[in-house]
Each structure stands twice: as structure tokens, then as C-alpha cells.
Design an enzyme around this catalytic site. Structure first.
Site, mmCIF file in Angstrom:
data_model
loop_
_atom_site.group_PDB
_atom_site.id
_atom_site.type_symbol
_atom_site.label_atom_id
_atom_site.label_comp_id
_atom_site.label_asym_id
_atom_site.label_seq_id
_atom_site.Cartn_x
_atom_site.Cartn_y
_atom_site.Cartn_z
ATOM 1 N N GLY A 170 73.718 48.295 98.592
ATOM 2 C CA GLY A 170 73.552 48.348 100.206
ATOM 3 C C GLY A 170 71.898 49.189 99.531
ATOM 4 C CE1 TYR B 277 83.471 49.714 93.448
ATOM 5 C CE2 TYR B 277 83.401 47.974 94.196
ATOM 6 C CZ TYR B 277 82.606 48.919 93.850
ATOM 7 O OH TYR B 277 81.802 48.935 93.416
ATOM 8 C CD GLU C 290 70.899 41.007 95.275
ATOM 9 O OE1 GLU C 290 70.944 39.255 94.974
ATOM 10 O OE2 GLU C 290 71.648 41.440 95.451
HETATM 11 P P1 TTP Z 1 74.993 45.388 93.952
HETATM 12 O O1 TTP Z 1 74.776 44.730 92.250
HETATM 13 O O2 TTP Z 1 74.219 46.695 94.105
HETATM 14 O O3 TTP Z 1 74.305 44.418 94.767
HETATM 15 P P2 TTP Z 1 74.546 44.520 96.637
HETATM 16 O O4 TTP Z 1 75.037 42.932 96.812
HETATM 17 O O5 TTP Z 1 75.554 45.782 96.959
HETATM 18 O O6 TTP Z 1 73.071 44.827 96.448
HETATM 19 P P3 TTP Z 1 72.268 44.940 97.899
HETATM 20 O O7 TTP Z 1 73.158 45.582 99.084
HETATM 21 O O8 TTP Z 1 71.156 45.550 97.951
HETATM 22 O O9 TTP Z 1 71.937 43.722 98.268
HETATM 23 O O10 TTP Z 1 76.899 45.302 94.255
HETATM 24 C C1 TTP Z 1 77.296 44.749 94.162
HETATM 25 C C2 TTP Z 1 79.064 45.176 93.715
HETATM 26 O O11 TTP Z 1 78.948 44.585 92.557
HETATM 27 C C3 TTP Z 1 79.074 46.070 94.100
HETATM 28 O O12 TTP Z 1 80.543 46.491 95.094
HETATM 29 C C4 TTP Z 1 79.028 47.115 93.020
HETATM 30 C C5 TTP Z 1 79.738 46.220 92.041
HETATM 31 N N1 TTP Z 1 78.737 46.425 90.583
HETATM 32 C C6 TTP Z 1 78.953 46.727 89.476
HETATM 33 O O13 TTP Z 1 80.616 47.315 89.941
HETATM 34 N N2 TTP Z 1 78.664 46.880 88.175
HETATM 35 C C7 TTP Z 1 78.255 45.983 88.038
HETATM 36 O O14 TTP Z 1 77.071 45.943 86.602
HETATM 37 C C8 TTP Z 1 77.031 45.415 88.752
HETATM 38 C C9 TTP Z 1 75.673 44.818 88.917
HETATM 39 C C10 TTP Z 1 77.590 45.712 90.571
#
Ligand code: TTP
Length: 243
Positions: free
Chosen positions: A21, A60, A94
């Protein structure tokens, strides 16, 4: 390492990092207006549909069972982005295999993963950064406070993230801080630009403009060379519904 600038055979590669986020996607999307940059969004959609299975959701809901599998798939999909070839002089991604490790670290601290699972994931990580072509030239760290990203995450209401607590975001923040701010946790693979990403989307856009200039200048391309495409991108959004 080969020079990533003019006449180089590989693009100058920037990874956008930060908490869940923190605005990585929005920041990244701003680069889509330039004709010299390959923009690679994180493959969340792939994680949500692995032959019909939503692995992000499963991770999750039942982390003990699925966290290791999920992180293994994240590493694979991140490696696919790193190794994607581009004829353009710039590549902006990203996240990275490096920040995927922050989540492994978090799961390790929460005892979600068994020791042997951590070992296998870390071995994979070590092998990837040693043998795969994942050169990174710059990291942009979107630094935020957990309270703010928690509000943004709730506002965008990604259904898989209903179970994500403020405490979890505090932990992910802490690990990013140890990695990129204090530089005490893992190796930092490239120079870092740290931006205050608690700010409004308008203020973030101003920060993007400055940052973009630094990136293009650092590789010897003038503003003029990094031409904007004729159709502008839509204005940046935080907290927009992602599904
Ligand atoms: P983020 O990679 O943080 O992407 P986002 O969509 O939240 O980014 P932003 O709002 O900054 O644009 O996370 C995406 C989802 O994937 C989030 O629920 C966390 C999860 N995640 C993991 O659990 N393990 C990982 O290694 C990664 C990269 C993400």
C-alpha cells in the site's frame, strides 16, 4: 558488471520498493508515459490465478500450509521479470527478488514457516541472486508509516487482504527499514533514493518528476531524449480499488 548506460546491452534497471500500500504501482505507472522505459508491474494477478487457484488468498487464509508455496511462486515470477529482455534503455520494476525476501523474513519471525522451508527458500534466493541475470542499478524506496498504508490498504479493499492487520504492516515496515534505511539486514544491491511516500498523490507526483529526472540523467539521457508519449497516463491514484 557491464555499464548500464548508453551503448550498453542491458537496460538501466530500477526497482520500486516499499510496504504493502505504499503506492508502488502508482509510482511505476507514471513511467508508462515515456517511450524509453519498459515498465514491469508486479505479477499479483498471476499469484491470484495459478490454474484457477488463488494462491495469494490461500496464503493469507492458511499460511502454515501455503506460505512456503506462495513465496516460492513469488520468487519465480519476480525472477521472470528480472530476466525479461528489453531493447529500451530503461526498465522499471515493481519490487524484486530482494524484497520478496522481506516477506520470507517476516514469515520466519512469525514462525509461519518451518526452519526447513526457510532454508529452501533462502537457498533459492541465494542461488537466484548469484546466478541469474538480475542486475539492479537503483532502488527507489517509498518510505511510509504503517498507519497510513493500513488506511490505504483498507480503502482499496483487495479481498485477499481482509486478514492483514496493522501489526503485520508494522512488521513488513520494520523489515524494509532494516534492509533499506538502516542497511543492517540484507545486502542492498544498488544505490537508493528514499522518498517520503506518506504524502498525497499530488505531492507524490512532484516527487516522481524529480526522481525521474535523476534516473534519466544518471544514465546520460536528457529529458528531450526520454520523450513522453502523445497520450498522457491518467492522473495518479492512491487507494483505488484494485479489483
Ligand atoms: P505488494 O507487493 O506490496 O503490492 P501492493 O499492490 O500492495 O503495492 P502498492 O500498493 O504499493 O502498489 O503486495 C501485494 C500483496 O502480495 C500483498 O498482500 C503482500 C503480498 N506479498 C507477499 O505476501 N509476499 C511477497 O513476497 C510479496 C512480494 C507480496
Amino acid at each position: 558488471m557491464a555499464s548500464p548506460c548508453k551503448n550498453s546491452r542491458r537496460p538501466f534497471t530500477v526497482c520500486i520498493e516499499g510496504n504493502i500500500g505504499s503506492g508502488k504501482t502508482t509510482f511505476l505507472n507514471n513511467f508508462k508515459q515515456f517511450n524509453n522505459t519498459m515498465v514491469l508491474q508486479e505479477p499479483v494477478e498471476l499469484w491470484r490465478n495459478v490454474k484457477g487457484m488463488n494462491l495469494l488468498d490461500l496464503m493469507y487464509k492458511d499460511p502454515t500450509k501455503y506460505a512456503c508455496l506462495f513465496q516460492s511462486y513469488v520468487q519465480l515470477t519476480m525472477l521472470q521479470l528480472h530476466t525479461m529482455k528489453s531493447p529500451l534503455p530503461y526498465k522499471v520494476m515493481e519490487r524484486s527478488v530482494y524484497s520478496a525476501r522481506c516477506f520470507i523474513e517476516s514469515m520466519k519471525r512469525m514462525n509461519v514457516l518451518e526452519d526447513v522451508e526457510v532454508t529452501v527458500l533462502e537457498e533459492w534466493h541465494k542461488w537466484s541472486i548469484t546466478h541469474a541475470v538480475i542486475e539492479t542499478d537503483l532502488i527507489v524506496y517509498l518510505r511510509t508509516t504503517p498507519d497510513i498504508v493500513y488506511k490505504r490498504m483498507r480503502a482499496r479493499a483487495r479481498k485477499e487482504e481482509k486478514l492483514v492487520s496493522l501489526e503485520y504492516l508494522e512488521q513488513i515496515h520494520q523489515i524494509h527499514e532494516e534492509w533499506l534505511y538502516h542497511k543492517t539486514l540484507f545486502n542492498v544491491p544498488a544505490p537508493i533514493i528514499i522518498l517520503d511516500a506518506d504524502q498525497s498523490m499530488e505531492e507524490m507526483f512532484v516527487q516522481f518528476e524529480k526522481c525521474k529526472t535523476r534516473i534519466f540523467e544518471s544514465c546520460g539521457q536528457s529529458e528531450r531524449e526520454s520523450r513522453r508519449l502523445t497520450s498522457p497516463v491518467s492522473s495518479p491514484k492512491f487507494g483505488a480499488a484494485s479489483d
